[in-house]
Write a protein that holds these residues in place. Structure first.
Motif, short mmCIF file in Angstrom:
data_model
loop_
_atom_site.label_atom_id
_atom_site.label_comp_id
_atom_site.label_asym_id
_atom_site.label_seq_id
_atom_site.Cartn_x
_atom_site.Cartn_y
_atom_site.Cartn_z
N LEU B 409 15.46 74.88 -58.71
CA LEU B 409 16.15 76.14 -58.43
C LEU B 409 15.40 77.35 -58.96
O LEU B 409 15.63 78.47 -58.52
CB LEU B 409 17.55 76.11 -59.06
CG LEU B 409 18.54 75.15 -58.41
CD1 LEU B 409 19.78 75.03 -59.25
CD2 LEU B 409 18.89 75.63 -57.01
N ARG B 423 20.54 81.96 -57.45
CA ARG B 423 20.17 80.64 -56.96
C ARG B 423 21.02 79.54 -57.58
O ARG B 423 21.36 78.55 -56.94
CB ARG B 423 18.72 80.34 -57.33
CG ARG B 423 17.72 81.07 -56.51
CD ARG B 423 16.44 81.18 -57.31
NE ARG B 423 15.43 81.85 -56.51
CZ ARG B 423 14.67 81.23 -55.64
NH1 ARG B 423 14.81 79.94 -55.48
NH2 ARG B 423 13.78 81.89 -54.94
N GLU B 461 22.48 71.28 -54.87
CA GLU B 461 21.24 72.05 -54.79
C GLU B 461 20.45 71.69 -53.53
O GLU B 461 19.99 72.57 -52.81
CB GLU B 461 20.46 71.70 -56.04
CG GLU B 461 19.09 72.18 -56.14
CD GLU B 461 18.53 71.60 -57.44
OE1 GLU B 461 19.19 71.73 -58.48
OE2 GLU B 461 17.44 71.02 -57.40
N LEU B 465 19.65 74.38 -50.60
CA LEU B 465 18.29 74.65 -50.16
C LEU B 465 18.12 74.33 -48.67
O LEU B 465 17.46 75.07 -47.94
CB LEU B 465 17.28 73.85 -50.99
CG LEU B 465 17.16 74.30 -52.44
CD1 LEU B 465 16.24 73.36 -53.22
CD2 LEU B 465 16.63 75.72 -52.53
N ARG B 468 19.91 77.06 -46.75
CA ARG B 468 19.18 78.33 -46.76
C ARG B 468 17.97 78.26 -45.85
O ARG B 468 17.65 79.19 -45.11
CB ARG B 468 18.75 78.68 -48.18
CG ARG B 468 18.32 80.12 -48.27
CD ARG B 468 17.80 80.48 -49.64
NE ARG B 468 18.80 80.22 -50.67
CZ ARG B 468 18.49 80.06 -51.95
NH1 ARG B 468 17.24 80.10 -52.34
NH2 ARG B 468 19.43 79.85 -52.85
N HIS B 659 11.48 76.82 -50.47
CA HIS B 659 11.87 76.79 -51.87
C HIS B 659 11.07 77.80 -52.67
O HIS B 659 11.01 77.72 -53.88
CB HIS B 659 11.64 75.39 -52.44
CG HIS B 659 10.29 74.86 -52.12
ND1 HIS B 659 9.24 75.03 -52.93
CD2 HIS B 659 9.83 74.22 -51.01
CE1 HIS B 659 8.17 74.49 -52.38
NE2 HIS B 659 8.51 74.00 -51.21
#
Lengths: 346, 660
Positions: B409, B423, B461, B465, B468, B659
């Motif tokens: 993250l 984040r 997480e 990710l 996103r 990322h």
């Protein structure tokens, strides 16, 4: 989020049922099974492990503390029996090293970072900006050199740290060995002299048969304390030949002062019993040099001098010396009786 | 006949290994640096080892007792699967398999060497040197193809513990693939040092080797733990036994290396450190082989009984002193040049991860070696066992889990608090909710709640990710997700491995914290209840098999009125062993809960059964499998991507910044 956190905190702090630790299980998990490959007596299915667990249960029921029970097993089988190395003596190193390594490593990381940060601030202040672009500007030459020097310094530092750790470990374990031995000697139950000489220690693994102990000893020929426990067992049962056989082997193998002292003591007494008081007394004297305060050795030697060698004065002076120490009343009685016997001998 | 073929093959392999070293060195001295000579030598070595290994298998399957190894380790009664697996059931056979795998990896490495590729030639020479040692050990230390005369009619068969579960047939080859695979990155690292090759070239070239080796090692460890649980009957899967530690130590350092290699590839940091890690990893695989194969664990004094112990020790000294000596002299040439900007960055978390993994390795290593060294130095015998390792490992492992949750993250380079919070917020919230749910469900162990929290953070997480990354793409939702993963398979392979580790942690935490154990003295036909189940002893089972007697109990397990299973824990008594061995009966219910039954004693109409209840213990091996899959995906998928890139002219930049 706050609600969830509250639930967790309240849940974990409130109404935690008071744990009732299963002491037998936790102590058993810390004791090594003598006939298996590194298993604890809690895990091992072997007969002897179950018997030893029974001994733990008895001792817990008798109200002995964890430390006392561990000391009891350590005295029987040697330091080898403790799976959780004690935080004293040589094994203290094991508890210190990881902490030192973590601290040293953290120090290296931080110094690495701070020296680099200085570099960055000096040489390329614009890079310190958050979320900067992906591509770095080519660092200037002196930065390269400096960074390389830093890398080398931190490498030298970490190597030095590792070496220092290793050297420290060896030094500490060597120097602490003596004190570990002392601690063990102190933990040992003092001999019960209410019975005849040669009774050895009072408590024993009464539920474990000689055959099983033989098996343990033959599975671990190098482990001297176990063999000595077996010698005591045979001695008490009057099986002197079997006792002598193991005592001889133990005497040959014993390297640690503590083991050596006990091996000399038992061999000395057995030799005297076998009809050779002179040699027996010599072995007992050697044992006494290793631990001048061992009541058992003094007691054996006094007996050998009195009945075997006819050295009444020597026996009496030993017994008098023993009486100057703090003794349990019943032991005092036995020693006083022996002293009276010596003085009565013409 | 077979003995002759096998011996010739082994010595041919030895000659080929020597030729590989010599040819590689010679090519290095010429200007064109052609890899032709080394290639021929490497493939000759592979062919020789394949012939040798195949000969052994044929000898085992056809009961050819004229070969010493077969006469010592095989019996006519051994079933086919275990006959095949007997090839790696004992020392010499394991060495043969080791040499075969090493020859395979060497051939692959040498095949990748192009014209003028000095680094690759250097690596070939190093691999040839390692192969020379191992095949030499095989040829001189313990030739398994030695002829026996007179030929015995039958043999004793393999170690009984190794022939009762199919997992034992796969466990050693998986581990060896892991151990031996670490030779490739080691060879490249040594070559980079020797040839003063700066920069991440060697790291990138060996990334896939390391990942593949690491995946096999992971799978091998997981399978080993599972086997120990299913077969050994002490009720656990990890005892911190020196043999287990021997596989765990290189795994830990290799894991550290995989992470530092990412930093080096992405940011040009930690170059020298990566070299040190891979040298350490390889040294630890040799140390592990020495510990497990020389008998030094049983007693310091027993390791000289076979010539292999001292030879391995000597090789360990040569490898570690030689490679680290070279490193000390040349480290400056391979160290990286870019500055670290902030500890609160991805690099910073990687540094913390490396620190923790290294300290973990150091702790396990010192605990494993301490008793051996102490006994060798002054004869004092001590034990370092499970209680010690558990106490040391738990805090380090929890800190590692936290770093694992936070790492992906945090952005590279440096960051602001607000950016980090943005984040971290959603995953942390998911984690807290999951923790709260578990607490409400009645779990009061902070340890278990913390692990649940971390696992939830990790899974959330990955979801965040993915979402996103998918937001800016076109196509259906599934298609967009696939695109995101395909854009950076290395990263997503890593994420999968992280989730695998988290699942392992959950399995360990749950099966430790919530475990229950009871010793039930069952009279025949009279049920007793424990842990929501009832157990009824319905009778004994007795069987006589080759070399052993099996004395078992039939126990009917019911929940409520419904009979769920009949379990048959047993004691196996081997004719040549005093201590009987527990054969547990394990049943995994649909809710993921294991019942683990072992039989302690059995008398007429009565049996004493130890029942252990392990909730969710299957997650330990499942997680290990996921972890290995993640590593394999990361290793193999990135290759496919390169091909796609070559085919299409899509700009790589567009695929990159998921990322950041």
């Amino acid at each position: 989020m706050i609600a969830s956190a509250t639930v967790i905190v309240v849940g974990l702090t409130a109404d935690r049922a008071p744990a009732s630790p299963d002491r037998v299980a936790s102590i058993s998990a810390r004791l090594r099974c003598p006939v298996c490959q590194g298993e604890s007596i809690a895990d091992s299915p072997s007969g002897i492990a179950r018997e030893l667990q029974g001994v733990v249960r008895e001792q817990v029921a008798a109200g002995r503390s964890d430390a006392q029970i561990e000391a009891f097993f350590q005295q029987r089988y040697g330091g080898w029996v403790l799976l959780d190395p004690p935080r004293r003596g040589a094994t203290l190193v094991l508890w210190v090293l990881p902490v030192v390594a973590l601290a040293g490593g953290a120090a290296i990381v931080i110094s690495f970072w701070s020296s680099r940060r200085r570099l960055v601030e000096d040489a390329a202040p614009e890079v310190g900006d958050a979320n900067a672009v992906e591509d770095d500007p080519r660092p200037p030459d002196e930065l390269v050199l400096d960074a390389r020097r830093t890398a080398r310094r931190s490498l030298v530092g970490s190597t030095a740290l590792a070496l220092a750790c290793a050297a420290g470990a060896v030094a500490v374990s060597a120097s602490l060995r003596g004190s570990g031995g002392e601690a063990r000697a102190a933990d040992r139950p003092t001999p019960s002299m209410t019975t005849a000489p040669g009774a050895g220690t009072g408590r024993d693994l009464s539920s474990v048969s000689e055959e099983e102990m033989e098996e343990v000893v033959s599975a671990n020929p190098q482990v001297v304390p176990m063999r000595l426990a077996l010698v005591e067992r045979y001695l008490r049962k009057g099986e002197l030949e079997a006792a002598e056989r193991h005592a001889d082997v133990a005497l040959g193998l014993a390297a640690e002062p503590d083991d050596r002292q006990r091996a000399l003591q038992l061999s000395g007494w057995l030799t005297a019993l076998a009809g050779n008081p002179t040699e027996g007394a010599a072995l007992l004297t050697k044992s006494l040099q290793l631990d001048p305060n061992d009541l058992d050795t003094q007691w054996f030697l006094a007996n050998v001098r009195l009945t075997g060698l006819g050295d009444i004065a020597g026996a009496a002076s030993l017994l008098e010396g023993m009486l100057t120490r703090e003794l349990a009343p019943e032991k005092r009685t036995v020693i006083e009786a022996k002293l009276a016997e010596a003085r009565a001998t013409p | 006949m077979l003995a002759l073929i096998g011996t010739i093959a082994v010595f041919t392999g030895l000659a080929a290994a020597a030729a590989l070293v010599q040819q590689s060195m010679r090519a290095l001295r010429t200007d064109e640096a052609s890899p032709r000579g080394p290639r021929i030598a490497a493939f000759a070595m592979l062919a020789a080892m394949v012939v040798a290994f195949a000969t052994m298998e044929v000898a085992l399957v056809t009961d050819d007792f004229s070969i010493r190894y077969v006469a010592d380790q095989h019996a006519r009664a051994t079933p086919l699967l275990f006959s095949i697996a007997t090839a790696w059931a004992a020392l010499e056979g394991s060495l043969l398999l080791w040499a075969l795998i090493l020859a395979g990896f060497t051939a692959l490495v040498v095949r990748s060497v192009g014209d003028g590729d000095r680094l690759g030639l250097g690596a070939s020479a190093v691999m040839g040197g390692v192969a020379l040692f191992f095949i030499g050990l095989l040829a001189i230390g313990g030739n398994p193809f030695e002829a026996v005369s007179p030929v015995p009619p039958d043999g004793p068969g393999p170690n009984p513990l190794l022939q009762n579960h199919v997992l034992m047939a796969v466990h050693p080859p998986l581990l060896y693939l892991g151990y031996v695979g670490m030779t490739a990155p080691f060879a490249f690292a040594v070559a980079a040092l020797a040839l003063r090759e700066r920069g991440p070239a060697w790291v990138q070239r060996t990334r896939r080797w390391t990942l593949i080796a690491w995946s096999f090692l992971t799978a091998g460890i997981a399978v080993g733990a599972w086997w120990s649980y299913e077969v050994l009957g002490w009720g656990g899967y990890w005892a911190w036994d020196p043999v287990e530690n021997a596989s765990f130590l290189p795994w830990l350092l290799a894991t550290a290396y995989l992470h530092s290699a990412v930093v080096q590839a992405r940011r040009g940091l930690l170059g020298a450190w990566s070299v040190a890690l891979i040298l350490g990893t390889f040294s630890l695989t040799i140390l592990g082989t020495f510990l497990t194969r020389s008998g030094v664990i049983a007693s310091v004094h027993s390791f000289t009984q076979s010539p292999i112990g001292p030879a391995l020790l000597a090789f360990l000294v040569v490898v570690s002193v030689g490679s680290f000596g070279l490193f000390a002299v040349r480290a400056g040439d391979v160290s990286s040049i870019r500055p670290l900007e902030s500890l609160a960055s991805r690099e910073g978390v990687f540094l913390v991860n490396n620190l923790l993994l290294t300290v973990f390795t150091f702790t396990v290593l010192s605990g494993t070696l301490f008793p051996i060294i102490l006994e060798a130095v002054n004869g004092q015998e001590v034990s370092v066992g499970r209680p010690y390792f558990d106490r040391m490992a738990v805090p380090i492992a929890l800190a590692l889990l936290l770093a694992m949750g936070l790492g992906p993250l945090t952005p590279w380079r440096s960051t602001t608090r607000a950016a980090t919070w943005a984040r971290v917020r959603t995953p942390v919230m998911m984690g807290l909710v999951a923790g709260a749910v578990v607490v409400v469900a009645g779990i009061r162990s902070p340890y278990l709640v913390l692990v649940v929290f971390i696992v939830a953070v990790l899974i959330a997480e990955a979801g965040v990710l993915l979402a996103r990354g998918a937001a800016g793409r076109r196509g259906g939702r599934a298609q967009r997700m696939v695109d995101v993963v395909r854009a950076d398979p290395r990263f997503w392979g890593g994420q999968l491995a992280h989730i695998g580790i988290a699942v392992v942690a959950l399995g360990i935490a749950s099966s430790t914290v919530l475990a229950e154990k009871a010793v039930l003295r069952l009279d025949e036909g009279r049920p007793q209840s424990f842990g929501g189940y009832s157990f009824t002893y319905v009778g004994g089972v007795d069987r006589r098999e080759a070399g052993r007697t099996i004395e078992g109990a039939r126990v009917v397990v019911a929940r409520g009125d419904r009979v769920r299973r009949e379990l048959r824990p047993a004691l196996r008594k081997f004719d040549n062993q005093v201590q009987p061995i527990d054969t547990p009966a394990v049943w995994t219910s649909l809710t993921g809960e294991d019942l683990y039954l072992t039989m302690t004693t059995r008398e007429a109409g009565r049996a004493t059964i130890t029942v252990r209840r392990y909730p969710q213990v299957f997650l330990v091996w499942t997680g290990g499998g996921i972890c290995a899959l993640g590593g394999a995906f990361s290793a193999l998928a990135s290759r496919r991507r390169r091909r796609i890139e070559l085919d299409s002219d899509s700009p790589r930049a567009a695929a990159e910044p998921v990322h950041v």
